[in-house]
Design a protein around this motif. Structure first.
Motif, PDB file in Angstrom:
ATOM      1  N   ALA A  27       0.827  -1.209   0.000  1.00  0.00           N
ATOM      2  CA  ALA A  27       0.000   0.000   0.000  1.00  0.00           C
ATOM      3  C   ALA A  27       0.863   1.261   0.000  1.00  0.00           C
ATOM      4  N   GLN A  28       2.054   1.181   0.565  1.00  0.00           N
ATOM      5  CA  GLN A  28       2.950   2.337   0.599  1.00  0.00           C
ATOM      6  C   GLN A  28       3.759   2.489  -0.682  1.00  0.00           C
ATOM      7  N   THR A  29       4.167   1.373  -1.282  1.00  0.00           N
ATOM      8  CA  THR A  29       5.120   1.426  -2.382  1.00  0.00           C
ATOM      9  C   THR A  29       4.548   1.083  -3.753  1.00  0.00           C
ATOM     10  N   SER A  30       3.465   0.357  -3.800  1.00  0.00           N
ATOM     11  CA  SER A  30       2.909  -0.189  -5.055  1.00  0.00           C
ATOM     12  C   SER A  30       3.929  -1.064  -5.767  1.00  0.00           C
ATOM     13  N   ASN A  31       4.867  -1.621  -5.014  1.00  0.00           N
ATOM     14  CA  ASN A  31       5.944  -2.417  -5.589  1.00  0.00           C
ATOM     15  C   ASN A  31       5.942  -3.786  -4.918  1.00  0.00           C
ATOM     16  N   VAL A  32       5.556  -4.815  -5.667  1.00  0.00           N
ATOM     17  CA  VAL A  32       5.427  -6.154  -5.101  1.00  0.00           C
ATOM     18  C   VAL A  32       6.773  -6.673  -4.613  1.00  0.00           C
ATOM     19  N   GLY A  33       7.814  -6.502  -5.411  1.00  0.00           N
ATOM     20  CA  GLY A  33       9.138  -6.989  -5.028  1.00  0.00           C
ATOM     21  C   GLY A  33       9.653  -6.332  -3.757  1.00  0.00           C
ATOM     22  N   ALA A  36       7.637  -7.538  -0.770  1.00  0.00           N
ATOM     23  CA  ALA A  36       8.020  -8.896  -0.380  1.00  0.00           C
ATOM     24  C   ALA A  36       9.344  -8.882   0.381  1.00  0.00           C
ATOM     25  N   ARG A  37      10.324  -8.139  -0.130  1.00  0.00           N
ATOM     26  CA  ARG A  37      11.616  -8.060   0.572  1.00  0.00           C
ATOM     27  C   ARG A  37      11.427  -7.478   1.965  1.00  0.00           C
ATOM     28  N   GLY A  38      10.623  -6.426   2.056  1.00  0.00           N
ATOM     29  CA  GLY A  38      10.377  -5.794   3.354  1.00  0.00           C
ATOM     30  C   GLY A  38       9.690  -6.714   4.344  1.00  0.00           C
ATOM     31  N   ALA A  39       8.870  -7.617   3.831  1.00  0.00           N
ATOM     32  CA  ALA A  39       8.148  -8.558   4.695  1.00  0.00           C
ATOM     33  C   ALA A  39       8.943  -9.836   4.935  1.00  0.00           C
ATOM     34  N   GLY A  40      10.094  -9.966   4.263  1.00  0.00           N
ATOM     35  CA  GLY A  40      10.937 -11.145   4.467  1.00  0.00           C
ATOM     36  C   GLY A  40      10.384 -12.411   3.834  1.00  0.00           C
ATOM     37  N   VAL A  41       9.746 -12.264   2.667  1.00  0.00           N
ATOM     38  CA  VAL A  41       9.160 -13.419   1.999  1.00  0.00           C
ATOM     39  C   VAL A  41       9.573 -13.392   0.532  1.00  0.00           C
ATOM     40  N   ASP A  42       9.678 -14.555  -0.066  1.00  0.00           N
ATOM     41  CA  ASP A  42      10.009 -14.657  -1.477  1.00  0.00           C
ATOM     42  C   ASP A  42       8.828 -14.164  -2.311  1.00  0.00           C
ATOM     43  N   LEU A  64      -2.858  -2.462  -3.374  1.00  0.00           N
ATOM     44  CA  LEU A  64      -2.276  -1.916  -4.590  1.00  0.00           C
ATOM     45  C   LEU A  64      -3.027  -0.653  -5.036  1.00  0.00           C
ATOM     46  N   CYS A  65      -4.332  -0.675  -4.943  1.00  0.00           N
ATOM     47  CA  CYS A  65      -5.129   0.515  -5.284  1.00  0.00           C
ATOM     48  C   CYS A  65      -4.783   1.681  -4.358  1.00  0.00           C
ATOM     49  N   GLU A  66      -4.633   1.394  -3.082  1.00  0.00           N
ATOM     50  CA  GLU A  66      -4.248   2.441  -2.128  1.00  0.00           C
ATOM     51  C   GLU A  66      -2.877   2.996  -2.490  1.00  0.00           C
ATOM     52  N   GLY A  67      -1.964   2.110  -2.842  1.00  0.00           N
ATOM     53  CA  GLY A  67      -0.633   2.554  -3.243  1.00  0.00           C
ATOM     54  C   GLY A  67      -0.663   3.432  -4.478  1.00  0.00           C
ATOM     55  N   TYR A  68      -1.477   3.067  -5.457  1.00  0.00           N
ATOM     56  CA  TYR A  68      -1.605   3.888  -6.658  1.00  0.00           C
ATOM     57  C   TYR A  68      -2.229   5.244  -6.333  1.00  0.00           C
ATOM     58  N   ASP A  69      -3.213   5.246  -5.445  1.00  0.00           N
ATOM     59  CA  ASP A  69      -3.797   6.522  -5.015  1.00  0.00           C
ATOM     60  C   ASP A  69      -2.738   7.407  -4.362  1.00  0.00           C
ATOM     61  N   ASN A  70      -1.901   6.809  -3.510  1.00  0.00           N
ATOM     62  CA  ASN A  70      -0.836   7.566  -2.850  1.00  0.00           C
ATOM     63  C   ASN A  70       0.146   8.130  -3.873  1.00  0.00           C
ATOM     64  N   LEU A  71       0.510   7.325  -4.867  1.00  0.00           N
ATOM     65  CA  LEU A  71       1.423   7.796  -5.908  1.00  0.00           C
ATOM     66  C   LEU A  71       0.814   8.949  -6.693  1.00  0.00           C
ATOM     67  N   GLU A  72      -0.450   8.821  -7.023  1.00  0.00           N
ATOM     68  CA  GLU A  72      -1.125   9.870  -7.781  1.00  0.00           C
ATOM     69  C   GLU A  72      -1.170  11.175  -6.987  1.00  0.00           C
ATOM     70  N   MET A  73      -1.500  11.078  -5.709  1.00  0.00           N
ATOM     71  CA  MET A  73      -1.570  12.280  -4.880  1.00  0.00           C
ATOM     72  C   MET A  73      -0.183  12.914  -4.727  1.00  0.00           C
ATOM     73  N   ASP A  74       0.840  12.096  -4.581  1.00  0.00           N
ATOM     74  CA  ASP A  74       2.207  12.610  -4.469  1.00  0.00           C
ATOM     75  C   ASP A  74       2.611  13.314  -5.763  1.00  0.00           C
ATOM     76  N   LEU A  75       2.289  12.722  -6.887  1.00  0.00           N
ATOM     77  CA  LEU A  75       2.608  13.320  -8.177  1.00  0.00           C
ATOM     78  C   LEU A  75       1.887  14.657  -8.343  1.00  0.00           C
TER      79      LEU A  75
END
Length: 85
Positions: A27-33, A36-42, A64-75
């Motif tokens: 939700a913060q990054t919109s980045n799955v990879g 996953a790294r941040g959560a310690g999972v493959d 993911l939708c929340e993350g995209y909303d955050n990106l849009e607002m930041d932009l």
């Protein structure tokens, strides 16, 4: 001739405690990879669970939708304020 095990390939069990931190990071990054790294999972475990678990898939979509909303607002903020960095 080599006999194959009736049990099939071993499946690795993943610790379910990674789900909440993964979804929060998604939700913060919109980045799955990165989530996953941040959560310690493959990352493949996250996609596998998404395919197998409708509730997790729904939570993934929401995050993911929340993350995209955050990106849009930041932009929009950066464009309006003239901050390009």
């Amino acid at each position: 001739m080599v006999k194959k095990s009736a049990a099939g390939p071993k499946r690795r069990r993943t610790n379910p405690h990674w789900r909440k931190p993964f979804l929060e990071a998604l939700a913060q990054t919109s980045n799955v990879g990165a989530a996953a790294r941040g959560a310690g999972v493959d990352v493949s475990a996250t996609y596998r669970l998404r395919r197998q678990n409708a509730e997790f898939a729904s939570a993934w979509f929401d995050a993911l939708c929340e993350g995209y909303d955050n990106l849009e607002m930041d932009l929009l903020h950066r464009l309006r304020s003239g901050e390009l960095d």
